[in-house]
Each structure stands twice: as structure tokens, then as C-alpha cells.
Design an enzyme around this catalytic site. Sequence first.
Site, PDB file in Angstrom:
ATOM      1  N   CYS A   2      77.179  69.895  31.014  1.00  0.00           N
ATOM      2  CA  CYS A   2      76.284  71.010  30.755  1.00  0.00           C
ATOM      3  C   CYS A   2      76.813  72.308  31.358  1.00  0.00           C
ATOM      4  O   CYS A   2      77.123  72.375  32.533  1.00  0.00           O
ATOM      5  CB  CYS A   2      74.866  70.775  31.272  1.00  0.00           C
ATOM      6  SG  CYS A   2      74.015  69.472  30.424  1.00  0.00           S
ATOM      7  N   ARG A  27      84.105  71.340  30.876  1.00  0.00           N
ATOM      8  CA  ARG A  27      83.160  70.548  31.677  1.00  0.00           C
ATOM      9  C   ARG A  27      82.688  69.304  30.922  1.00  0.00           C
ATOM     10  O   ARG A  27      82.144  68.386  31.528  1.00  0.00           O
ATOM     11  CB  ARG A  27      81.950  71.408  32.043  1.00  0.00           C
ATOM     12  CG  ARG A  27      82.296  72.541  32.974  1.00  0.00           C
ATOM     13  CD  ARG A  27      81.155  73.515  33.088  1.00  0.00           C
ATOM     14  NE  ARG A  27      80.028  72.966  33.809  1.00  0.00           N
ATOM     15  CZ  ARG A  27      79.876  73.024  35.126  1.00  0.00           C
ATOM     16  NH1 ARG A  27      80.786  73.595  35.860  1.00  0.00           N
ATOM     17  NH2 ARG A  27      78.812  72.514  35.713  1.00  0.00           N
ATOM     18  N   TRP A  74      75.540  68.126  27.573  1.00  0.00           N
ATOM     19  CA  TRP A  74      76.107  66.777  27.699  1.00  0.00           C
ATOM     20  C   TRP A  74      74.896  65.851  27.759  1.00  0.00           C
ATOM     21  O   TRP A  74      74.138  65.876  28.735  1.00  0.00           O
ATOM     22  CB  TRP A  74      76.933  66.709  28.982  1.00  0.00           C
ATOM     23  CG  TRP A  74      77.769  65.473  29.141  1.00  0.00           C
ATOM     24  CD1 TRP A  74      79.004  65.250  28.617  1.00  0.00           C
ATOM     25  CD2 TRP A  74      77.457  64.319  29.916  1.00  0.00           C
ATOM     26  NE1 TRP A  74      79.473  64.024  28.995  1.00  0.00           N
ATOM     27  CE2 TRP A  74      78.546  63.425  29.803  1.00  0.00           C
ATOM     28  CE3 TRP A  74      76.355  63.928  30.688  1.00  0.00           C
ATOM     29  CZ2 TRP A  74      78.566  62.191  30.429  1.00  0.00           C
ATOM     30  CZ3 TRP A  74      76.386  62.697  31.317  1.00  0.00           C
ATOM     31  CH2 TRP A  74      77.484  61.835  31.175  1.00  0.00           C
ATOM     32  N   ASN A  99      70.762  72.815  33.341  1.00  0.00           N
ATOM     33  CA  ASN A  99      71.777  71.836  33.738  1.00  0.00           C
ATOM     34  C   ASN A  99      71.156  70.988  34.842  1.00  0.00           C
ATOM     35  O   ASN A  99      70.594  71.529  35.793  1.00  0.00           O
ATOM     36  CB  ASN A  99      73.014  72.606  34.257  1.00  0.00           C
ATOM     37  CG  ASN A  99      74.097  71.679  34.776  1.00  0.00           C
ATOM     38  OD1 ASN A  99      74.007  70.471  34.635  1.00  0.00           O
ATOM     39  ND2 ASN A  99      75.119  72.255  35.378  1.00  0.00           N
ATOM     40  N   GLU A 483      94.781  54.441  39.304  1.00  0.00           N
ATOM     41  CA  GLU A 483      94.710  55.798  38.755  1.00  0.00           C
ATOM     42  C   GLU A 483      95.433  55.864  37.395  1.00  0.00           C
ATOM     43  O   GLU A 483      94.955  56.515  36.459  1.00  0.00           O
ATOM     44  CB  GLU A 483      95.305  56.791  39.768  1.00  0.00           C
ATOM     45  CG  GLU A 483      95.390  58.236  39.323  1.00  0.00           C
ATOM     46  CD  GLU A 483      94.060  58.868  38.922  1.00  0.00           C
ATOM     47  OE1 GLU A 483      93.003  58.276  39.145  1.00  0.00           O
ATOM     48  OE2 GLU A 483      94.107  59.967  38.332  1.00  0.00           O
ATOM     49  N   LYS A 487      93.652  56.947  33.915  1.00  0.00           N
ATOM     50  CA  LYS A 487      94.142  58.035  33.047  1.00  0.00           C
ATOM     51  C   LYS A 487      94.268  57.557  31.609  1.00  0.00           C
ATOM     52  O   LYS A 487      93.862  58.238  30.679  1.00  0.00           O
ATOM     53  CB  LYS A 487      95.505  58.565  33.520  1.00  0.00           C
ATOM     54  CG  LYS A 487      95.520  59.385  34.770  1.00  0.00           C
ATOM     55  CD  LYS A 487      94.985  60.793  34.625  1.00  0.00           C
ATOM     56  CE  LYS A 487      93.515  60.848  34.894  1.00  0.00           C
ATOM     57  NZ  LYS A 487      93.008  61.006  36.199  1.00  0.00           N
ATOM     58  N   HIS A 506      95.708  35.104  40.323  1.00  0.00           N
ATOM     59  CA  HIS A 506      94.333  34.669  40.561  1.00  0.00           C
ATOM     60  C   HIS A 506      93.410  35.001  39.381  1.00  0.00           C
ATOM     61  O   HIS A 506      92.197  35.125  39.559  1.00  0.00           O
ATOM     62  CB  HIS A 506      93.801  35.294  41.847  1.00  0.00           C
ATOM     63  CG  HIS A 506      94.567  34.866  43.063  1.00  0.00           C
ATOM     64  ND1 HIS A 506      94.650  33.553  43.471  1.00  0.00           N
ATOM     65  CD2 HIS A 506      95.342  35.575  43.918  1.00  0.00           C
ATOM     66  CE1 HIS A 506      95.415  33.478  44.550  1.00  0.00           C
ATOM     67  NE2 HIS A 506      95.854  34.682  44.832  1.00  0.00           N
ATOM     68  N   LYS A 605      83.866  67.007  33.231  1.00  0.00           N
ATOM     69  CA  LYS A 605      84.728  67.379  34.361  1.00  0.00           C
ATOM     70  C   LYS A 605      83.937  67.441  35.655  1.00  0.00           C
ATOM     71  O   LYS A 605      84.431  67.134  36.723  1.00  0.00           O
ATOM     72  CB  LYS A 605      85.339  68.749  34.056  1.00  0.00           C
ATOM     73  CG  LYS A 605      86.313  69.261  35.092  1.00  0.00           C
ATOM     74  CD  LYS A 605      87.635  68.609  34.909  1.00  0.00           C
ATOM     75  CE  LYS A 605      88.646  69.015  35.950  1.00  0.00           C
ATOM     76  NZ  LYS A 605      89.703  68.002  36.060  1.00  0.00           N
TER      77      LYS A 605
HETATM   78  C1  G6P Z   1      84.391  63.077  36.648  1.00  0.00           C
HETATM   79  C2  G6P Z   1      85.767  63.599  36.261  1.00  0.00           C
HETATM   80  C3  G6P Z   1      86.836  62.827  37.016  1.00  0.00           C
HETATM   81  C4  G6P Z   1      86.587  62.907  38.501  1.00  0.00           C
HETATM   82  C5  G6P Z   1      85.174  62.438  38.869  1.00  0.00           C
HETATM   83  C6  G6P Z   1      84.844  62.809  40.299  1.00  0.00           C
HETATM   84  O1  G6P Z   1      84.209  61.792  36.171  1.00  0.00           O
HETATM   85  O2  G6P Z   1      85.975  63.475  34.874  1.00  0.00           O
HETATM   86  O3  G6P Z   1      88.103  63.379  36.723  1.00  0.00           O
HETATM   87  O4  G6P Z   1      87.517  62.113  39.165  1.00  0.00           O
HETATM   88  O5  G6P Z   1      84.202  63.091  38.057  1.00  0.00           O
HETATM   89  O6  G6P Z   1      84.789  64.209  40.373  1.00  0.00           O
HETATM   90  P1  G6P Z   1      85.059  65.063  41.656  1.00  0.00           P
HETATM   91  O7  G6P Z   1      84.869  66.485  41.195  1.00  0.00           O
HETATM   92  O8  G6P Z   1      84.036  64.685  42.676  1.00  0.00           O
HETATM   93  O9  G6P Z   1      86.440  64.805  42.121  1.00  0.00           O
END
Ligand code: G6P
Length: 610
Positions: A2, A27, A74, A99, A483, A487, A506, A605
Amino acid sequence: MCGIVGASAQRDVEPILLEGLRRLEYRGYDSAGLALVHDGGLDRTRAVGKVQALADRLAEAPRPGTLGIAHTRWATHGGVSEANAHPHVSTDRIAVVHNGIIENFEPLRARLVDEGYEFTSQTDTEVIAHLVESHLGDSDDLAGAVRATVNELHGAYALAVVCRDAPQTLVATRSGSPLVLGVGIGEHFVASDVAALLPVTRNFVYLEEGDLVIMTPARFDILDGEGQAVEREVKETGLSISATEKGNYRHFMLKEIYEQPRALAETWQGRVSTDDIFASSISAEAKTLLEGVDAIHIVACGTSHHAGLVARYWLESMARIPCNVELASEYRYRDPVVPKNCLFVTLSQSGETADTLAALRYAKSLGTGDGGYLATLAICNKPETSLTRESDLVLMTHAGPEIGVASTKAFTTQLLCLLLLTGMLERDAADRRALAGDIHRVADAVERVLELDDAIRKLAEEFVDKDHALFLGRGPMYPIAMEGALKLKEISYLHAEAYAAGELKHGPLALVDEKMPVIAVAPKNDWLEKVKSNLQEVRARGGKLYVFADAEAGLDTGPGITVLDMPHVEETLAPIAYTVPLQLLAYHVAVAKGTDVDQPRNLAKSVTVE
Ligand code: G6P
């Protein structure tokens, strides 16, 4: 998640609002809309999908109006539809963008329905529009009506409100969701984020919890949560427009991957000399405070959580400080035992993640005595956020604005800040010196890894028709494998899981066959020989291996195994350096699959709701 933009000016604001929405696209959202006050009426336009869909609709007939609010939604309450898109209106008189989440919207809605208000959406937000209308009644005190409304709300909100009868006045307020006020010359703006308003102003007031602002083109007044008039400092942002644009890159994500050497250099410079790492670069009191730290709790979400998991290896093996790392959404609802002299660390690129913020507030509520924390430290990429304001100490990652939803440079700079923290807590001067030396080489190490980009792009073609992938790592490389899997999931929609390579036998080994690509990260460290044995387990089952390995690791490409030689890097830098090829792999797979790299479906984001 949002985005809000609002403007009160002496020129038509539709283009300003649209550009602001475009700049908030990163965002994450699924519909967009705006409302303008013009000629004694409210003119609302909404569209499902991208901001461009809204722009196309407006292009058919540009709307006049010097006062307006706009929003990217959103979906939380109610599906993705035009009826649920903001702004929401009440009796064609009040328009609201919001928001956050209103937790008590159901009883409020029932009451408003009884009072005769007609609801046209399934959102929690629509109650706000009707509440403002009902509180306004016959008066012209819009700010008073907004204040009375928020007094009835439970939950998080940033709001911007306009009224048909007040053609110059915009009222905005926040509690739990971010909102900035942009100060122009003869015009004022609000937005969820500074980036939205960079084309129109560089001067901002970062509104505090409970603040309510009343703005017209000529002036703005801020009332605090108690309703008292307050002065807030107007600050000039250091952010440039170009830093928030793609330049010659096809996607923000690729630009941000390539910005990592510079972002890393900017993150350590001024904090590390040739032979030492300075706690005083955080603040004068940080040095004394860190000397008293005997334990650390790290709390974060998503990618930031992965950075914390790497740091545990560093903090325990180098600084010998016991460290616990936890997801903020879990931590905030349990009853953690806090050891003596424990530092509470949050990691966040946005500084506004609702779960992380709630965890910080919970940690602070425990006090600083027995059962509480010594102090709180935020490692964050955005200044002037709720997290940085509410923490005792702040260590900024100087990554610059990160627009791609999938975090890249914010993650590697978080890792570097955690390495700095480890160095600050390291009591042995010789070890600190060695670490300082390594840190000086970090940008160069990442620069050399970026040279593999072409090879990784070719490799990515082999993943396009795959449905699953396994990522393997050991020690501090295990969270890096996590990670890498995240991704790939986020932007290419491929199902990917990460395992500590020793865990393969396992369970996940049962999944391995010729259709399952297995990606491993194998720098030269104490775990290398163990990792090699685990890779044999995969090969023996016909699994297809892709290994990012130290050039000196003694691994070669052969049947069933593709080895990409990584430049040799210091062991401490390996988690940072080996993240980069995994980012590139996810990026190229997503491009090859044609997904929306910078704004992947369903993701945001900045996650400002629980
Ligand atoms: C969202 C973003 C991720 C991020 C997570 C935590 O899901 O898309 O990329 O890792 O939030 O966000 P922060 O701002 O707390 O690192």
C-alpha cells in the site's frame, strides 16, 4: 505494501499523484486509484493492475483539481477488484486512502450499516470514510472529524483524507504505518515514502506516531497524538532522483546487484581503519555499552532474518558471544527468556516491517532490569523510520534506495554491518585487525564475482523448464543457501528449498533424481571436504549438480556436475561474495521465464501489516 500520495497545491495535481504512485510501485500492490476535489465535487478513478492501467484510464480525460489523494493497494481485506481499490468514499463527500489494517472494522461496519451508511467494498478502509463523514456531520472541522475517527480505530494506519467541501485542505495522520510530509513552495504533499515526492520537493517532515497534519497550499500544522500543536523539524533529504531510477539497467534488481561493491564500500568506510573497527562510529555511548554485552538476540523477517542467521556463526566463533536468531513473527508471540546483558538487535531494510517493529516494542516493554535487554540496536537501510527512531542504537547500511522487491544490496550490506558488529565485540586486537583487513577487500571481492554474470546467465537457461530446486550449504553458507532459494522463489516462482548439506540424507535425498537441480555453495573453509562428500551423495542418485566453488576447491565440471569457479575470497567474506552468484542466478532465471522481476506477484517491499 500500500502506497499513499496526497497533494494540496495551486496547480493540477493529477500528474504529481500519478508520478508519486509510479515511484511507490516497488512497495508491491495490485490496484491503484486517485480522487481529486474539483468544482465542489469528488472525482474518483480506480483501476485493477498496474499504475499504468490507471494512467491509461485518466489519459482518456485528464482530470483538473488542485487537491487530491492517491493510492496503490495490496489486498488484505477483500479481493483484488476495482470496488475494493482506494480511495474509498462516503456519500460523495469524503474520500480516504489508507495503509495498514483496522482490526475492529467489523463492529464499526455493523454500527455504520445500522446508521444507514451503504458499503460498496469488502475492505476495512471503507469504515474510515463513513466514520469521518458521520463525525463531520454539519461541521466544517475535517481535522476534528479525522481525530474523532482514529480514536475509534484499533490497528495500524496511515491515512490521507479530503472532503468535497474543503477544496484546499488535506488531513493526514499515522499510527503504525509510515507517512512523510513534503514541504514545497506554495504546495504541500504527503506520501508513504520520500521517493514518491522527489520530483516535487527535497524537504520533508518525518511524521511521528500519532501525528496529524492539516495542510493547505499555504501552510501546514501538525498536532501530536494528544491533539497539541507541535513543531517538527523540516529535513532536506540526501536522496537523489537518479538513485531511485533504473538508468541503463533493464531492471532495478540488476542495477542493485551491480551497485553492491559501492554500497559495501560506503557501508564500512568511516567505521573501519586499516587495523581496527570502531564502535564509536555508531555513537559515543555505543563503545561502553558494547563492552558490557554478554549475549545477543537477533530478530528479523525474510531476507533480513537470513542475514541474522549468518551473523550467529560470526558472533559465536569470532566474538565468542552466544547469539540467538529468530523470526520476528514468532518471537513477538512467545515468552522469551532474556539472558543477562543481552543486546536486542533488529535487522530491516525498510525499517517499517510490522512484525519486526512489534518485536522491538515487546523487547523494550521488558525494561532494562532483570529479564529485560541491555539495549536495542537497529541495523537498517532507511533513515527516519519507526525502527531507527525507537531503537537505542542505530547502525545504518548505506546501500542507498533499494527498489526491487527482492532484497539484494540491502542484504549484503546487512551482512557487512553484522561483520562490523562482530568486530566491535571482538576483544582480541589482533583478530580485530585481521577482520578490518578482510573488510577492506569486500568491494573488490564482489566486483570479481560480478564477472561471472555471463556464465550465470547461460547457466540459468537450464532452469527455465524446472519446477523445483534444492540449495545446499554448510556452516555460515547454509543461510546463504536459504537466501539463494528465497531469491529464486520470490522472482522466478520456482519452488526452491535450502538444506544444510549434512541434512540431505535425513530426508531431502528422497527428492533427488535427474529432474532435480541441486545448487551448492562451496567456498574454501573448514566445511569444504564435508560439502564435497554431500555432493557425492547427490551424484550417486543421478541429481544434477551446480556448484559455486572456490577456484582452489579441487572441484571440476564433469558428468552431472557443473562447477562455476569463484574467485578465492577470505573465509569471513564468503557469505557476502557467494550471495552474489545466487542473486544473479535467480535474476536470469526470472528474466528467461518472463516474470515481473522487480515487482513479483503477491509480494511487497515494505510489509507494514502483520
Ligand atoms: C518483505 C520483502 C523482503 C524482506 C522482508 C523483511 O517480505 O519483500 O525482501 O526481506 O519483507 O523486510 P525488512 O524491511 O524488515 O528487511
